[in-house]
Every structure is written in C-alpha cells, then in structure tokens.
Design an enzyme around this catalytic site. Structure first.
Site, PDB file in Angstrom:
ATOM      1  N   GLY A 155      25.277  26.572  -4.406  1.00  0.00           N
ATOM      2  CA  GLY A 155      23.883  26.748  -4.042  1.00  0.00           C
ATOM      3  C   GLY A 155      22.976  26.192  -5.120  1.00  0.00           C
ATOM      4  CB  ILE A 157      22.764  29.144  -9.622  1.00  0.00           C
ATOM      5  CG1 ILE A 157      21.432  29.909  -9.668  1.00  0.00           C
ATOM      6  CG2 ILE A 157      23.525  29.321 -10.941  1.00  0.00           C
ATOM      7  CD1 ILE A 157      21.578  31.403  -9.822  1.00  0.00           C
ATOM      8  CB  SER A 176      31.540  28.511  -0.844  1.00  0.00           C
ATOM      9  OG  SER A 176      30.753  27.613  -0.076  1.00  0.00           O
ATOM     10  NE  ARG A 177      36.010  33.735   3.456  1.00  0.00           N
ATOM     11  CZ  ARG A 177      35.990  34.723   2.579  1.00  0.00           C
ATOM     12  NH1 ARG A 177      34.873  35.006   1.945  1.00  0.00           N
ATOM     13  NH2 ARG A 177      37.088  35.424   2.324  1.00  0.00           N
ATOM     14  CB  THR A 236      26.497  34.145 -14.744  1.00  0.00           C
ATOM     15  OG1 THR A 236      26.580  32.979 -13.898  1.00  0.00           O
ATOM     16  CG2 THR A 236      27.056  33.807 -16.110  1.00  0.00           C
ATOM     17  NE  ARG A 238      23.941  40.873  -8.032  1.00  0.00           N
ATOM     18  CZ  ARG A 238      23.046  40.094  -8.642  1.00  0.00           C
ATOM     19  NH1 ARG A 238      23.445  39.298  -9.628  1.00  0.00           N
ATOM     20  NH2 ARG A 238      21.778  40.112  -8.269  1.00  0.00           N
ATOM     21  CD  GLU A 267      25.374  44.967 -14.925  1.00  0.00           C
ATOM     22  OE1 GLU A 267      24.131  44.910 -14.963  1.00  0.00           O
ATOM     23  OE2 GLU A 267      26.077  44.004 -14.584  1.00  0.00           O
ATOM     24  CG  HIS A 286      23.167  41.565 -15.636  1.00  0.00           C
ATOM     25  ND1 HIS A 286      23.397  42.331 -14.531  1.00  0.00           N
ATOM     26  CD2 HIS A 286      22.778  40.345 -15.164  1.00  0.00           C
ATOM     27  CE1 HIS A 286      23.152  41.646 -13.429  1.00  0.00           C
ATOM     28  NE2 HIS A 286      22.778  40.424 -13.789  1.00  0.00           N
TER      29      HIS A 286
END
Length: 319
Positions: A155, A157, A176-177, A236, A238, A267, A286
C-alpha cells in the site's frame, strides 16, 4: 455550559504544546492524561464526566462495553482516519460522533528503515560497546545491496519502503492476498506467487498490512520457520499480524537472525517482557507515528474537529 474534554495517553506531555487550543477557551475545559489505563473502570473514573475525548491512535480501546458506561460522551476524536479499537457501530447507538484527523505515511516508512539498518549493522550492540569501553568492532554487518527485501503489503507505506530498498540496490518482492502483477509492476517490484515463496526467498521481510480478520495471525509458526536462518523480520504495522507466542519461540530458538519490532500485543510492553531484552531483537516503543509533524497535525485538527462539532458541522467523521 462549558464542555469537558480529556486528551488521553499523552505519554510525553506534548498535546497542549503541539497546537493552539485557545479557540476553545471559555467553551471547553481541556485536561490531559499521561498514564495508560489498566481497566475499563480506570477509564470511566478518569473521563466519565467528559463530553469530549481525544484519543491517541489505538492506545485506549473504546469497545461497546466502555461506550455504554460513558453516557456523557458526545464527541470522540482519534488521531488518524482509521481506528480499529473504536466500535463505531456502538458509538453511533450511543449518540457519540467519532471524528479523525489526517496522518502522514512517511514517519512509519522512515522508522522501518531505521529498524532494518539497525539490525543489519548491529547498531545497538556496537553503540553499547562504544559507551561501555567494550570491544572495537565485534560484529559483522549484513549487506543490503544485492539482497532481497520482501514486503507483505504494498500500500502507501509498503510502496515507499520499496522505493528506498531499490535505492539501496535491493531486489524488492511483494505479496498480499489481493496484490496483482499490474500493481507490483507500477511500483517496479516483483510479485511473489505465494506468501511462502516470499518468506523463503527474502533476506529482510517487512510487514505493511492492515490488521483484519484475514491478516490476524498471518505469520504463525509454520510461516516463521520459512524465513531464512540469516533473515530478519520487521514489523511496524500491527503485532497481531504475527502470532506472538510463535514469534517469541522463533526468536528464543534462533529460527532466523533477528527481528525489528515497533508494535506489541500489549502496549506499553510490560517491563519484564522478554521482547525487551532478547539479544536478537531491536525493539522500539511504537514510535512509527510519533513525530513532531504528525503530532502537530493530530492536535491542530483535533481542535478543528471540536470547534466544528460545537458549531453543529462535524469534520472528518468516521463510520
């Protein structure tokens, strides 16, 4: 009547200095809370009297159970335009307007490369030795040029991460799928036929997927065993995209060379958690989105959101 507003999880105590809150003076009483909450009861005690809440990313979840216990709440603002920790349907049922802010994609890209470079050149080990009067050169760095960078997700990023990898002379492959050959061609990268192929052929594997039911636990023990013994995993995105018990086992048993982690299942990460101290882990608290430009945008737009809501014309509504 003066409205009460709580700004949550202001860990660094910066919220009030990142924006001009004066437009709200006399109309909204703003207070900041710096410590994370440990239970829903703690949240209700702290903000139960508030009509407005400003949440920082997903630090404090707002599930249906919590929203039902905040009858005064009318406006909930989150930094960013996506927050999986807010139950938007429940918010709507309870008459809570949810608004967001813009968020820049460059900071997590930059942090991804800080982790990759830190791992590849053993920066923590060497810097610690320098500070402690330790050995002069004790490690051998991993090259980037000519190596393969595997991206799970391409995407906004992931595409930026790919460009930097290409600048280093890396061969970049993505999977990715729903990723198509046309999309990877546009980005100038190769498409992996399968997730397994990407893991088995990459020297650095970096995660850039949105957490969803389809991506939760995407990398389990079977997948982590496919990473090369000399390979590195960087996350970086999830934490839940990678099965955390399996990841901990992989790192303890050295299935691959190491991991760069900026996201965790709990967190702040408990002080005694092994991911803080394992020698093959470069871990950060994070920090992906924690930059001045992002914070200024978050809080300036939070003030705008509050002002617009009070005027009856909410901005940047979610849901």
């Amino acid at each position: 009547m003066t409205q009460r507003c709580a700004v949550l999880d202001d860990y660094q105590g910066l919220a009030l200095s990142m924006a001009d809150w004066s437009p709200l003076a006399g109309t909204v009483d703003v207070r900041t809370l710096r410590e994370p909450f440990h239970s829903e009861d703690d949240v209700v005690t702290a903000i139960g009297d508030c009509e407005i809440v400003v949440a920082m990313r997903e630090r404090t979840p707002f599930p249906a159970s919590l929203l039902a216990r905040l009858p005064r709440l009318r406006l909930l603002i989150t930094s960013g335009m996506r927050n999986a920790a807010i139950d938007l349907e429940a918010a709507a049922r309870h008459g809570v307007t949810v608004c967001g802010t813009a968020s820049n994609t460059e900071p997590p890209v930059e942090l991804t490369w800080a982790l990759i470079l830190g791992l590849a050149r053993n920066l923590v080990t060497e810097n610690t030795a320098m500070r402690a009067g330790g050995p002069w050169q004790s490690t051998l760095g991993a090259d980037l040029h000519g190596r393969t960078l595997g991206l799970l997700g391409l995407g906004k990023i992931g595409t930026r991460v790919a460009r930097i990898g290409q600048a280093f002379g890396m061969d970049v492959v993505a999977w990715s799928r729903n990723l198509t050959a046309e999309r990877t061609k546009e980005a100038g990268v190769r498409i992996a036929a399968t997730k397994e192929e990407l893991l088995e052929t990459s020297d650095f594997v970096s995660v850039h997927l949105v957490l969803s039911d389809r991506t939760r636990g995407l990398l389990g023990a079977d997948e982590l065993r496919r990473i090369r013994p000399t390979g590195y995993l960087i996350n970086t995105s999830r934490a839940a995209i990678v099965d955390q018990p399996a990841l901990l086992q992989a790192l303890r048993e050295n299935w691959f060379a190491g991991a760069g982690l900026d996201v965790f299942d709990h967190e702040p990460l408990p002080a005694d958690h092994p991911l803080r101290t394992l020698p093959n882990v470069l871990s950060l608290p994070h920090l992906g989105y924690v930059t001045r430009r992002n914070y200024e945008g978050y809080f300036q737009q939070a003030v705008e959101d509050i002002t617009a809501f009070l005027q009856g014309s909410p901005l940047r509504r979610l849901g």
